[in-house]
Scaffold this active site. Structure first.
Site, mmCIF file in Angstrom:
data_model
loop_
_atom_site.group_PDB
_atom_site.id
_atom_site.type_symbol
_atom_site.label_atom_id
_atom_site.label_comp_id
_atom_site.label_asym_id
_atom_site.label_seq_id
_atom_site.Cartn_x
_atom_site.Cartn_y
_atom_site.Cartn_z
ATOM 1 N N GLY A 1 -6.725 13.605 6.178
ATOM 2 C CA GLY A 1 -7.923 12.898 5.756
ATOM 3 C C GLY A 1 -7.892 11.405 5.948
ATOM 4 N N THR B 1 -8.670 19.709 22.983
ATOM 5 C CA THR B 1 -8.026 19.345 24.251
ATOM 6 C C THR B 1 -7.153 20.475 24.772
ATOM 7 O OG1 THR B 1 -7.995 17.047 23.504
ATOM 8 C CG2 THR B 1 -6.584 17.611 25.374
ATOM 9 N N ASN C 1 0.921 13.609 10.622
ATOM 10 C CA ASN C 1 -0.437 13.134 10.403
ATOM 11 C C ASN C 1 -0.786 13.189 8.922
ATOM 12 O OD1 ASN C 1 -1.622 13.163 13.410
ATOM 13 N ND2 ASN C 1 -0.285 14.926 13.135
ATOM 14 N N VAL C 2 -1.449 12.141 8.457
ATOM 15 C CA VAL C 2 -1.835 12.085 7.049
ATOM 16 C C VAL C 2 -3.214 12.718 6.892
ATOM 17 C CG1 VAL C 2 -2.332 10.577 5.101
ATOM 18 C CG2 VAL C 2 -0.442 10.041 6.649
ATOM 19 N N LYS D 1 5.325 11.483 16.562
ATOM 20 C CA LYS D 1 5.086 11.248 17.994
ATOM 21 C C LYS D 1 6.159 10.361 18.622
ATOM 22 C CE LYS D 1 0.176 11.797 17.115
ATOM 23 N NZ LYS D 1 0.391 12.066 15.677
ATOM 24 N N ASP E 1 -7.630 -8.059 8.257
ATOM 25 C CA ASP E 1 -9.048 -7.758 8.054
ATOM 26 C C ASP E 1 -9.518 -8.368 6.741
ATOM 27 O OD1 ASP E 1 -11.548 -6.493 7.435
ATOM 28 O OD2 ASP E 1 -11.084 -4.974 8.941
ATOM 29 N N GLU E 2 -10.261 -9.463 6.823
ATOM 30 C CA GLU E 2 -10.673 -10.177 5.609
ATOM 31 C C GLU E 2 -11.650 -9.364 4.767
ATOM 32 O OE1 GLU E 2 -13.092 -13.687 6.323
ATOM 33 O OE2 GLU E 2 -13.425 -13.036 8.392
#
Length: 242
Positions: free
Chosen positions: A172, A193, A169-170, A129, A41-42
């Site tokens: 934020g 869910t 999970n990180v 996961k 991603d430039e």
């Protein structure tokens, strides 16, 4: 790994949430280290270059799917932190080959390039996961973990060591549950869910600390799995939108 060692460290996926925090820590705690931030991603690279403004931080555009580019990026590197991945579960389910190319073939490219260029240590970021995976994302990360660990059997002469840090999970981070819930509450409802769902979580700073600990203690072949807290997703929803 001592903070006074002259090191060249490659961070793939360096413009992501983890990558930026990790690079910031390296610049602060490893004054003799030069860092190469590798991502595709430039715009994010431009923004990160402006934000950090460090002569010890270089950038390289590229994709882990491209072995030639990965091989160029790993030349002369002492340590690789492999954080690049497709992480969004629905996107992986809808675009399975894209997830396979990035998460599995990309990991294979990292292993082969590290061996080719005699990189000393490689740590790959994984996810909870990957343990008994129930979705494609988890399955691709399990394959990635296996590729990394198997890399140690190929490096007996070249001395390259591969290990994995697997955590949850990180808190934020971009695209994670709390920012998502904050966005959804403005629209009037938070989707759950399954009310039985739990999440393992940790802060970005704790994630960086775990990777640095892995680098210091690794012998090659480990999957580091820390003990981290968990919460029910319904409790998160109540905190975000009482």
């Amino acid at each position: 790994m001592q903070s006074t060692d002259p090191l060249k460290i490659l961070v793939t996926g360096a413009t992501g949430s983890f990558g930026k925090t990790f690079v910031k820590t390296l610049l602060s705690e490893f004054p003799n280290a030069t860092i190469l931030a590798f991502s595709r991603d430039e715009l994010k690279q431009f923004e990160m270059r402006e934000e950090f403004n460090s002569t010890r931080l270089d950038f390289m555009l590229g994709d882990v799917r491209d072995f030639g580019r990965v091989s160029q990026a790993t030349s002369g590197v002492d340590i690789i932190i492999h954080a690049a991945a497709m992480k969004q579960i629905p996107a992986a389910e809808q675009n399975p080959m894209e997830a396979i190319k990035t998460n599995i073939l990309g990991a294979e490219n990292i292993v082969n390039a590290a061996l080719l260029n005699n990189v000393g240590r490689v740590i790959a970021l994984s996810t909870d996961k990957a343990a008994n995976p129930a979705n494609l994302y988890g399955a691709t990360k399990l394959c990635s973990d296996k590729l990394m660990i198997a890399g140690n059997y190929l490096s007996t002469e070249k001395k390259t060591k591969f290990s994995v840090v697997r955590y949850g999970n990180v808190l934020g981070s971009r695209g994670s549950v709390i920012p998502f819930f904050n966005e959804m509450k403005l629209k009037g409802s938070i989707p759950i869910t399954d009310p039985r769902m739990t999440r393992f979580w940790l802060t970005l700073e704790r994630g960086v600390e775990l990777v640095l600990t892995g680098l210091k203690t690794m012998q090659g072949g480990e999957i580091f799995v820390p003990k981290i807290p968990s919460f029910k997703v319904t409790d998160v929803a109540r905190v975000v939108a009482p």
